[in-house]
Design an enzyme around this catalytic site. Structure first.
Site, short mmCIF file in Angstrom:
data_model
loop_
_atom_site.label_atom_id
_atom_site.label_comp_id
_atom_site.label_asym_id
_atom_site.label_seq_id
_atom_site.Cartn_x
_atom_site.Cartn_y
_atom_site.Cartn_z
N GLU A 23 5.80 -5.02 -22.25
CA GLU A 23 6.93 -5.22 -21.47
C GLU A 23 7.20 -6.67 -21.24
O GLU A 23 6.41 -7.48 -21.65
CB GLU A 23 6.28 -4.93 -19.96
CG GLU A 23 7.08 -5.05 -18.82
CD GLU A 23 6.72 -4.53 -17.56
OE1 GLU A 23 7.30 -4.10 -16.40
OE2 GLU A 23 5.28 -4.17 -17.23
N CYS A 226 7.03 -1.79 -14.92
CA CYS A 226 8.02 -1.70 -13.96
C CYS A 226 9.47 -2.30 -14.13
O CYS A 226 10.29 -1.96 -13.77
CB CYS A 226 7.66 -2.60 -12.90
SG CYS A 226 6.16 -2.30 -12.16
N ASN A 365 7.46 5.67 -15.48
CA ASN A 365 6.59 4.55 -15.73
C ASN A 365 5.18 4.80 -14.95
O ASN A 365 4.33 5.21 -15.49
CB ASN A 365 7.00 3.10 -15.51
CG ASN A 365 5.96 2.12 -15.54
OD1 ASN A 365 5.09 2.23 -16.43
ND2 ASN A 365 5.81 1.54 -14.42
N GLU A 366 5.34 4.88 -13.56
CA GLU A 366 4.11 4.60 -12.87
C GLU A 366 4.40 5.36 -11.50
O GLU A 366 4.25 4.80 -10.38
CB GLU A 366 3.68 3.18 -12.53
CG GLU A 366 2.11 3.19 -12.05
CD GLU A 366 1.93 1.50 -11.90
OE1 GLU A 366 0.99 1.22 -12.81
OE2 GLU A 366 2.50 0.81 -11.40
#
Length: 649
Positions: A23, A226, A365-366
């Protein structure tokens, strides 16, 4: 402690179990792995401010640029957009030189670092209306010109890309990058670039790329994190904006630019100008996977901004939601489609006719389910659409941001219910955990009782001391040793944990929003943390199968694997205790005499640094092996024993 290694082979180990998570955090890409040395090269940077659901983006096209010499005056630097080089990044620099100030300089993060006799490629677009002179680029250190080149003797009235090579006859540390006119006049500039000739694939900083290659990772998960979600949906990572001509990729603000923003600091931070140039986009990520011989695992947005930092979403009954679904379908075509397909043709035009071999995608993603967020329904829509057209694609689902809350248990209940009717519904569930070292040591057997019908992707994990920024000392030996301990449990449960990656990967020293990272660097040097070497020991020293083991008492975490292809046994012993542990090894395999031993050890707070890059790193020893052996495993140590076999039963 006694370990008997039988000659009965059990569970298979996924050949690419240990991989990398990437990332653009901590200036890990722009200012890091991306070999571009110029900051804000297209004059498109913005300053980002604010907090959850309230962000302010302020254009600051001159960020990082200034007149040279600084103690003089007369030159003018203005940002214009009336006659752009391209309409996607329309801003450019209009520079008017004076007798006293004939140049301008770039911040270049901490300054320009050059290696003696290495070539650096310089390029920029320029045009003028009445200027009749030339343009020179130089690097200055201590007010002395250390390297210079005349890029062009004249400038066109239309946008032209000019190129030249810059070489220094000495090493330069953190010099000033300067563009100079040969006399007063006005010239417009855009997309100013400096890249070293030793960059891997002409894209990636050599030392950082080689550190990744040395790990022999099984996969690369990208582009986040993120970053995938963005703090607003407009700032999310949009893969279609990251392909094509590099100068025509729209600059985007980085969601980590507002990390640490609070009311006390007026919702700004020292990273408020953290932007994404997208010089490395999806095409380049796929190229990096090829270079690393790693499977690509892209993660896609499901119509949700970061749930921690935003409540923004696109409702599933909104026609705009189908654009997110179509982006996933098109991505598969871009990666794998024939060259006569729409997106496969673009891949070919960019230089890659052959498919990239994509077979896994992360859905969100999360993300997690709430009363306001219908993530499970979104996953269902994506699963149906993707598998209708591409049934071979393995989907990675999200278990949310932790492994201890209702978010996590709700996610597992959801996937279990669906897999009963559709085994292809989800391949693996992505689990994230940033926890204290003690938790990792206490939960070595965390995966022992997991169901075996759904696989696990330990997609982000690390021993975590807290949320302070710019603390490379957090990556100490205690943290890395606890990670080695929990990895024994991950390896021993290879039938359920098929993918695992530490996170985050990179951090530029002095530019860190997140203080637990695997590889650290500055403008000219880099080093692996103790965690890097632990990960490397697992990724490079792991077999294909888990032989059946007979163990009396497990005093310390351990694991044993066997490589059927290369015919060797790997024993890993992790002693997190303050005293030595005596270990007896016995095997039924027929062993050759020669073997290898790797040992990492140290005090709890020992760290690596730019000045001591191998302070905590494995030491290799050649050893003699036999079917019955004994070892005293030192306190706070990680041992890996490699024993070659004569034959296989």
């Amino acid at each position: 402690m006694r370990i008997e290694i039988t000659d009965k082979l059990g569970k298979d180990i996924n050949k690419g179990m240990i991989g990398l998570f990437f990332e653009d955090i901590n200036y890990g890409l722009d200012g890091g792995l991306y070999a571009e040395m110029i900051e804000n090269r297209s004059f498109e940077f913005v300053e980002s401010r604010g907090f959850k659901d309230n962000y302010e983006i302020i254009f600051d096209g001159l960020y990082g640029w200034g007149a040279y010499p600084k103690d003089s005056n007369g030159a003018e630097l203005n940002i214009q957009s009336t006659k752009p080089q391209n309409n996607i990044n329309p801003h450019y620099l209009e520079f008017r030189a004076s007798e006293n100030q004939m140049g301008f300089t770039n911040k270049a993060y901490d300054g320009i670092c050059m290696k003696k006799d290495l070539t650096y490629h310089i390029s920029f677009y320029a045009r003028t209306e009445d200027y009749m002179g030339g343009i020179e680029v130089c690097v200055v250190k201590d007010e002395k010109i250390k390297a210079n080149v005349v890029v062009t003797e004249s400038v066109s009235s239309e946008w032209v890309r000019y190129q030249a090579d810059l070489i220094s006859n000495e090493d330069i540390s953190y010099g000033e990058f300067i563009v100079k006119l040969s006399k007063p006049g006005k010239v417009c500039f855009d997309f100013i670039s400096m890249v070293s000739s030793d960059a891997v694939l002409d894209l990636f900083r050599k030392d950082l790329a080689e550190m990744l290659k040395d790990m022999k990772p099984g996969f690369l998960r990208f582009p986040g994190g993120c970053i995938v979600e963005g703090n607003t949906l407009d700032s999310r990572y949009q893969w279609k904006r990251s392909i094509g001509k590099v100068e025509e990729r729209k600059t985007n603000w980085n969601r980590w630019a507002v990390h640490g923003s609070t009311e006390e600091n007026n919702y700004t931070s020292e990273y408020s100008h953290y932007n994404q140039s997208l010089g490395i986009g999806y095409y380049e990520y796929f190229l990096l996977c090829e270079y690393l011989k790693a499977k690509p695992i892209p993660v896609i947005n499901v119509g949700l901004a970061c749930q921690f930092m935003s409540s923004e979403k696109v409702e599933i009954d909104d026609p705009a939601f189908q654009e997110f679904v179509q982006d996933a379908i098109d991505l598969i075509e871009f990666a794998n489609g024939p060259v006569d397909s729409k997106w496969g043709r673009i891949r070919k035009q960019m230089g890659h006719s052959e498919p990239f071999g994509l077979d896994m995608i992360g859905i969100g993603n999360e993300q997690w389910e709430t009363e306001q967020i219908d993530f499970f329904k979104r996953y269902e829509i994506f699963e149906r659409a993707i598998h209708e057209k591409h049934p071979y694609i393995k989907l990675i689902g999200s278990a949310g941001p932790d492994i201890s809350s209702k978010k996590y248990s709700d996610a597992w209940s959801y996937y279990k219910d669906r897999v009963n009717d559709n085994p292809n519904y989800v391949y693996a569930v992505d689990e994230h955990y940033y926890v204290e070292p003690k938790w990792l040591c206490d939960n070595v057997h965390f995966y022992d009782k997991y169901p075996r019908d759904i696989k696990v992707f330990a997609g982000e994990y690390a021993a975590h001391y807290g949320f302070e920024m710019n603390r490379p000392d957090f990556n100490d030996w205690e943290a890395a040793l606890s990670e080695a301990a929990v990895l024994t449990g991950i390896e021993r449960n290879a039938d359920v944990v098929v993918l695992a990656s530490y996170a985050p990967l990179f951090a530029r020293l002095g530019y860190m929003q997140w203080s637990h990272d695997m590889v650290f660097f500055n403008g000219e040097d880099s080093y692996g943390s103790p965690s890097y070497y632990v990960q490397k020991m697992y990724s490079t020293l792991m077999g294909t199968n888990l032989p059946e083991i007979i163990n009396d008492v497990e005093e310390i975490p351990f694991t044993v694997s066997y490589d059927k292809e290369k015919q060797y046994i790997i024993v890993k012993l992790v002693n997190t205790l303050e005293h030595a542990v005596y270990v007896e090894l016995e095997t039924k395999f027929s062993l050759a005499e020669d073997g290898e031993m790797y040992i990492m050890e140290g005090q709890k707070k020992d760290v690596n640094s730019i000045y001591e890059p191998f302070n905590v790193a494995p030491k290799k020893y050649d050893i003699k092996v036999k079917n019955n052996m004994s070892y005293e495993v030192n306190p706070r140590s990680f041992y890996v024993i490699k024993m070659y076999c004569k034959d296989v039963k």
